[in-house]
Write an enzyme that holds these catalytic residues in place. Sequence first.
Site, mmCIF file in Angstrom:
data_model
loop_
_atom_site.group_PDB
_atom_site.id
_atom_site.type_symbol
_atom_site.label_atom_id
_atom_site.label_comp_id
_atom_site.label_asym_id
_atom_site.label_seq_id
_atom_site.Cartn_x
_atom_site.Cartn_y
_atom_site.Cartn_z
ATOM 1 N N THR A 360 0.751 -1.008 -0.016
ATOM 2 C CA THR A 360 -0.047 0.034 -0.120
ATOM 3 C C THR A 360 0.700 1.244 0.237
ATOM 4 O O THR A 360 2.041 1.137 0.236
ATOM 5 C CB THR A 360 -0.830 -0.068 1.303
ATOM 6 O OG1 THR A 360 -1.664 -1.426 1.048
ATOM 7 C CG2 THR A 360 -1.633 1.365 1.495
ATOM 8 N N THR A 378 -4.058 1.424 -2.612
ATOM 9 C CA THR A 378 -3.354 0.154 -2.481
ATOM 10 C C THR A 378 -3.813 -0.907 -3.512
ATOM 11 O O THR A 378 -4.846 -0.663 -4.361
ATOM 12 C CB THR A 378 -3.752 -0.488 -1.064
ATOM 13 O OG1 THR A 378 -2.941 -1.726 -1.173
ATOM 14 C CG2 THR A 378 -5.241 -0.736 -1.101
ATOM 15 N N ASP A 402 -8.504 -9.254 1.474
ATOM 16 C CA ASP A 402 -9.070 -8.349 2.710
ATOM 17 C C ASP A 402 -10.707 -8.809 3.320
ATOM 18 O O ASP A 402 -11.016 -8.497 4.340
ATOM 19 C CB ASP A 402 -9.260 -7.004 2.385
ATOM 20 C CG ASP A 402 -7.757 -6.239 2.698
ATOM 21 O OD1 ASP A 402 -6.965 -6.941 3.017
ATOM 22 O OD2 ASP A 402 -7.606 -5.292 2.079
ATOM 23 N N SER A 431 -11.127 -2.753 5.530
ATOM 24 C CA SER A 431 -9.783 -2.321 5.289
ATOM 25 C C SER A 431 -9.196 -1.890 6.792
ATOM 26 O O SER A 431 -9.967 -1.496 7.520
ATOM 27 C CB SER A 431 -9.640 -1.224 4.271
ATOM 28 O OG SER A 431 -8.513 -0.422 4.331
ATOM 29 N N GLY A 452 0.892 -1.069 5.277
ATOM 30 C CA GLY A 452 1.207 -2.128 6.395
ATOM 31 C C GLY A 452 0.052 -3.131 6.768
ATOM 32 O O GLY A 452 0.116 -3.644 7.725
#
Length: 550
Positions: A360, A378, A402, A431, A452
């Site tokens: 990202t 990202t 995700d 997210s 991260g």
Amino acid sequence: MKLFISSIIFFILASPINAKQQAAVAMPDRFSAEIAEQVLKEGGNAVDAAIATAFSLAVTLPEAGNIGGGGFMLIYKDKKAQFLDYREVAPLTAHRDMYLDKNGEVIENLSLIGVKSSGVPGTVAGMWQAHKKYANLSWKKLLAPAIELASQGFIVPKHLADEKERVSKIFAGKKGINFEKYFSQLKTGALFKQPELAETLRRIAEHGPDGFYRGKTAQLIVEQMKKSGGLISKQDLDEYRAVWREPVSSDWKHYQIISSPPPSSGGTAVVQLLKMKQLLEKQFSGVPHNSPQYIHLLAEIEKRVYADRAKYMGDPGFLEVPVSKMVDSDYLKRRADEVNPDRISISEKVKPGLKESTQTTHYSIIDQWGNAVSNTYTINLSFGSGLVVEGAGFLLNNEMDDFSAKPGVPNAFGVVGGKANEIAPRKRMLSSMSPTILLEGERVKVVVGSPGGSTIITSVFQTLVNLIDFKMSPQNSVDVSRVHHQLLPENVIYFNPELPTKTTQKLQDMGYQLEENYLGDVQLVVRQKNGLSAAADARGRGESRVINWD
Ligand code: DON
């Protein structure tokens, strides 16, 4: 007369224009820093600079910068905060169990590598919305630097060449990946050109979002899907929309913190951490920065925040996320009271607390009028899915990872979820991205964010605490060692860069396991008494600049 003079003094003090007329940027690479400075000098505002940056990073920071992914832009302009959600969505034919085999087990890498890992990209729609609402400069002008970098090429920095080498090993031998065909020339010091990407950017410059979601680019995406067995359809592209949302907002000390609302867990979690730390003022009092006791107390509050995240958070279009309950001071007081200052709370016993029912990139900007943009976007892991849309020259994201592929099974960042974050058509995956702004009265004090994955939340939290509580310089606030704990894996604390052996030994004696791990490169801009300053984290290849007008 007295009244007149005092109102002039008040006007000067309250004026949003910096006394010195300054702007500042903290960018993830040298090219974007150069371009953002240029845009600001030509009369562009923070949003103009953010748009030009997003497109330029799609060229020079291909491991994360993108047009094939999505993200969040937090804007503070003319004293009003607005949050732009351009997160990817699951394709219409996606479904809850799409990453499970016949036995209900998660199929390794399916949500991470190759065509089935991609959500419908949101970046181009997001930049267009931001431009329509706020920009000073023309769309074409803002795309021009990216087009030039893609067609004329740029000199590959070592950091990028090294990252490419690392990721090549991960993609090696994987089916349906064309990564090497496009990126084998990413070698330190080489001139790297991307002609297909330049053409795609030209179509976007010419036709706006129609240059991506319709016409030739859309056709190339759909052809790639057919060839590789992917889900994104013409209808998915045609119907993608970026969404304006109210940011999460809360008082903290004498500041107002504004940050990302769902479908990010980030802003809510950062507020929970800051407030809990404050509620535990007594326990933190006199405890030195990054001492074993300090790291233990952080881990204790982080455990509770990540337990809430796993249970309650997902796309607000699909479920009600109880954000106001999660940041409520009485609730957080109850959670903070559970913290054991002497021993590790047993992970299994740390339940969600409400009574209910690697890649990202981030950049931070303050312009000469005091407006600010905090933008994180990202394609998820480094170089996303590893699949480039042939003929269009850009990487697709692997953001579908995700979602929670199966309740309780950790994703690439080791975080778990359940019903709130299960896959559904058109749903946005949860997210951790936390583009954040701290206001002091009506003036922007801090703009901050980080990449991260799940560690974004604790990186943003610690950077704010370093800067405000420990009064570190901006550069030290981002560079100093950070730590991360997220409930699972049990009792594991990640750190980066190293901590003194004395500290790790003491934590191990308490029962923690210490592991060095990647933590994101934070980009920070701060208004200080004597003007703006900016800091790009030494962990990345970023560059910060303060721009002065004389
Ligand atoms: O949205 C998220 O939380 C993740 N997809 C972000 C990925 C990321 O930060 C990777 N960075 N190194």
